[in-house]
Motif scaffolding. Sequence first.
Motif, mmCIF file in Angstrom:
data_model
loop_
_atom_site.group_PDB
_atom_site.id
_atom_site.type_symbol
_atom_site.label_atom_id
_atom_site.label_comp_id
_atom_site.label_asym_id
_atom_site.label_seq_id
_atom_site.Cartn_x
_atom_site.Cartn_y
_atom_site.Cartn_z
ATOM 1 N N ALA A 78 0.894 -1.288 -0.041
ATOM 2 C CA ALA A 78 0.135 0.145 -0.046
ATOM 3 C C ALA A 78 0.665 1.650 0.391
ATOM 4 C CB ALA A 78 -0.510 0.030 1.256
ATOM 5 N N HIS A 79 1.856 1.272 1.270
ATOM 6 C CA HIS A 79 3.038 2.639 0.678
ATOM 7 C C HIS A 79 3.624 2.007 -0.732
ATOM 8 C CE1 HIS A 79 1.913 2.541 5.519
ATOM 9 N NE2 HIS A 79 2.712 3.860 5.143
ATOM 10 N N ALA A 80 4.302 1.131 -1.381
ATOM 11 C CA ALA A 80 4.806 1.007 -2.089
ATOM 12 C C ALA A 80 3.821 1.973 -3.041
ATOM 13 C CB ALA A 80 5.600 0.084 -2.545
ATOM 14 N N LEU A 81 2.766 1.748 -3.330
ATOM 15 C CA LEU A 81 1.865 1.833 -4.635
ATOM 16 C C LEU A 81 2.013 3.690 -4.270
ATOM 17 C CD1 LEU A 81 -1.257 -0.304 -4.279
ATOM 18 C CD2 LEU A 81 1.146 0.383 -6.406
ATOM 19 N N ARG A 82 2.257 3.838 -3.538
ATOM 20 C CA ARG A 82 1.184 5.456 -3.116
ATOM 21 C C ARG A 82 3.521 6.147 -3.858
ATOM 22 N NH1 ARG A 82 -0.027 6.093 2.401
ATOM 23 N NH2 ARG A 82 -1.006 3.800 2.507
ATOM 24 N N GLY A 83 3.755 5.213 -4.076
ATOM 25 C CA GLY A 83 5.146 5.957 -3.664
ATOM 26 C C GLY A 83 6.134 6.083 -1.940
#
Lengths: 304, 292
Positions: A69-74
């Motif tokens: 989830a964090h990765a998808l937001r960069g």
Amino acid sequence: MLRYLLGRLGMAALVALTVSVISFGLIYMAGDPAVALAGENATPEIIAQIRAQHGYDRPIAVQYLDWLAHALRGDFGVSPYFKIEVATLIADRLRITMTLGVLGISFALLVGVPMGVLAAMRPNSMIDRAALFIAVVGQAIPSFWFGLILIVLFAVNLGWLPASGADSWKGFVLPTIVLGYYATPAIMRLTRTGMIEVLGSDYIRTARAKGVPPRKILFKHALRNAVIPVVSLAAVQMGFMLGGSIVTESVFALHGAGYLAWQSISRNDLPTMQALILIFSLFYIIFTFLADALNAWLDPRLRD
Amino acid sequence: MTMTRTLPLSPRRQMAQRALRHRGLILSGAVLLAIVLIAILAPVIAPHDPYRQSLVTRLRPPVWLGGTWQYPLGTDALGRDMLSRLIYGARVSLMIGLISAGVSMVIGTVLGISAGYFGGRVDSFVQYLINVRLAMPVILVALAAVSLLGGSLLIVTMVMGLLLWDRFAVVLRAATMQVRSMEYIAAADMLGATQPRILWKDVLPNVMSHLIVILTLEMAHAIILEAGLSFLGLGVQPPTPSWGLMISEGKELLLFDSWLIMIPGVALFLLVFSINMFGDGIRDVTAPEGRN
């Protein structure tokens, strides 16, 4: 065509998801990440504290989803070695790698396509044999060694180009050659086979019979059709080049994402490593998908 | 053509004849044989101990640059004999090439043949695996895995073996799909042959020529990759005499003593080039119609 593309898109998404699981799983590959972060001589209390602080005490599935989830937001967290946000770090370094990738693939196309066309005009002639021989030789030269040889020759002996750094365009010349030459044989061979096939087809014979000038036949009729698969190969090669940039950037001390990958791996900087594996893989997945889409658009036979 | 019609040779003898006439195959085969013999006989032919350091004799140049015959290829920065390290390095490269490519071959062949033969869901699953594998840059994953698991010869070899199976799977899948539609497969099936028997006795022998060609390509690939990993400091660890490591160690002295990287580089090139030529030769000999 839409069905074909949807199928490809589904596969791409599935592959991307799997890659994200593998990237995440890296932190557990070397054992307990809390112990690794705490370093040697850490007391059990400190380890427990770090474990709670980073959320390593939660179920793995929860940790993965949280990370994704964090990765998808960069957001890939903070790099323990560079002490800044991984996303900022990578965005900064990616510019050099992308420049190098575009230059590398342009080099490969500018050398490989004309060589392939020349070879196809007279199959089994001297030119053809020479081109194939160069391709086989090229594939056997390790790129890091080739880079060092170029440094000795052009930077040390002749003094024409810098041995390292990206201060001016000159710094990109040798890395471009090193990165690009590896993709050249494949592009040359594919152009050659494509041209030989197209040149033997009926519509080329018709064009010849009509008296169309040979140059026009070669470029307007033949090359246009033969180049279709080459373009999609180039897209795939572009994805491979990101991997190749690790070696090339290390040889020439270019501080791009490839060099960062090497740094993060040798410094055991796990968040940066995870982010880079994910990003490099995503680039490859996007490039191959674009290649498939381009192929389907240009060649209607592939759509079924 | 008239000769073969009046005097038909068995396919096997035709192949042997083509092999003997193929200059590239003979030449590369001879070089490979020489390298294999050098690797096996390393303890007998190496003039010095490849690990023995000596500060007195460091950085002696090779013979053609004014060195002596005591160290024909010179010595490195730690005074170790380059020729002996080169000879022992052949063992590392060949072993890594053979074992890594062997492991990849088993994985890739099983996946490729099952995908091509069974089709349907098995095929979709194998294609998914191939796509995942291809999406992740080999060098990045290998570097990360070796750094997390430690850089012993065994780990480097196994990591590469687990990574380089994609070409086996892709090519054998396509080759098996072709073989599968042949009449002899239908005949074997009708005669009541079990599926494992068909796969082993009918499919495998008919895709063998592809398999051998890919095996040579992947051996070359593994050898270059190991050299690259060792060059980046995350492959075989010092003081093992690996050619990639020798280049890496010579890198520091690139400006002054460039023979330190030239010699192992040329050895690496010669080995990889011969393996590739040998593979090309085998393809020409086993499938002469597919030369273009």
